[in-house]
Write an enzyme that holds these catalytic residues in place. Structure first.
Site, PDB file in Angstrom:
ATOM      1  N   SER A  56       0.839  -1.195   0.000  1.00  0.00           N
ATOM      2  CA  SER A  56       0.000   0.000   0.000  1.00  0.00           C
ATOM      3  C   SER A  56       0.880   1.254   0.000  1.00  0.00           C
ATOM      4  CB  SER A  56      -0.948  -0.061   1.204  1.00  0.00           C
ATOM      5  OG  SER A  56      -1.945   0.918   1.128  1.00  0.00           O
ATOM      6  N   HIS A 102      -2.360  -1.402  -4.496  1.00  0.00           N
ATOM      7  CA  HIS A 102      -3.815  -1.501  -4.638  1.00  0.00           C
ATOM      8  C   HIS A 102      -4.408  -0.102  -4.621  1.00  0.00           C
ATOM      9  CE1 HIS A 102      -4.506  -1.787   0.048  1.00  0.00           C
ATOM     10  NE2 HIS A 102      -3.870  -0.688  -0.310  1.00  0.00           N
TER      11      HIS A 102
END
Length: 212
Positions: free
Chosen positions: A109, A134
């Site tokens: 992330s 993501h």
């Protein structure tokens, strides 16, 4: 009978100390302060406002100390706050120093974004790491409130998704549509796949082999 409260055990982070001999005698440092002398910063937790403030302060200190020498940022992070991560990102671009990044363990992330945001050619990973990209997540277990407010937050989340995708685009050389598709779900890569994707430059096993 009223039950008495029992003392609760709390986890205490053990921070090693090192002792150096100087001309004035012994001097003790916590390990992170000692590493800072060698221009090394450790991001080893989730990204929070407090963590971001600490890392930014260290970067500013090292820039003042010597703007010509690189900063070395070691990352083992599951991600965290987008705003805190972007604050670190902005200062990585702001300081005069090159910022070398190193993935150890995991960079997921916001952790992967910070890894990728290092100076081109100076983004490293150890061989057994995992890198994950993501789209941004809506924090909290549920969303409640007025419909208008929910729409506002949804629009803001879409803007954040586009902003993060553009940042990856800048640092990977991948086109926007490819990145958007790759970030649609949790996308885990080993370091060799991450290198191929443009998230990092070198996979290293030891200091004797900086390029791989």
């Amino acid at each position: 009978m009223t039950p008495q409260s029992q003392p609760q055990e709390t986890a205490v982070a053990l921070i090693p100390y090192v002792i150096e001999q100087t001309s004035k005698g012994e001097r003790s440092y916590d390990i992170y302060s000692r590493l800072l002398k060698d221009r090394i910063i450790i991001l080893g937790t989730a990204v929070t406002d407090e963590v971001a403030n600490s890392i930014i302060a260290q970067m500013l200190f090292l820039e003042v100390d010597n703007p010509e020498k690189p900063i070395h940022l070691y990352i083992n992070s599951p991600g965290g706050s987008v705003s805190a991560g972007l604050a670190i990102y902005d200062f990585m671009q702001f300081v005069k120093c090159d910022v070398a990044t190193y993935c150890m363990g995991m960079a997921a992330s916001m952790g992967s974004l910070l890894l990728t945001a290092g100076t081109k050619g100076m983004r490293y990973s150890l061989p057994n790491t995992r890198i994950m990209i993501h789209q941004p997540l809506l924090s909290g277990g549920g969303l409640s409130g007025q419909v208008t407010d929910i729409e506002i937050h949804a629009k803001e989340l879409v803007k954040t998704k586009e902003k993060l995708t553009r940042i990856y685009e800048t640092h990977t050389g991948r086109d926007y549509d490819t990145l958007r598709a790759a970030m649609e779900r949790d996308n885990f890569m080993d370091p060799y796949q991450a290198k191929e994707f443009g998230l990092l430059d070198h996979v290293v096993e030891s200091r004797k082999a900086k390029k791989g």
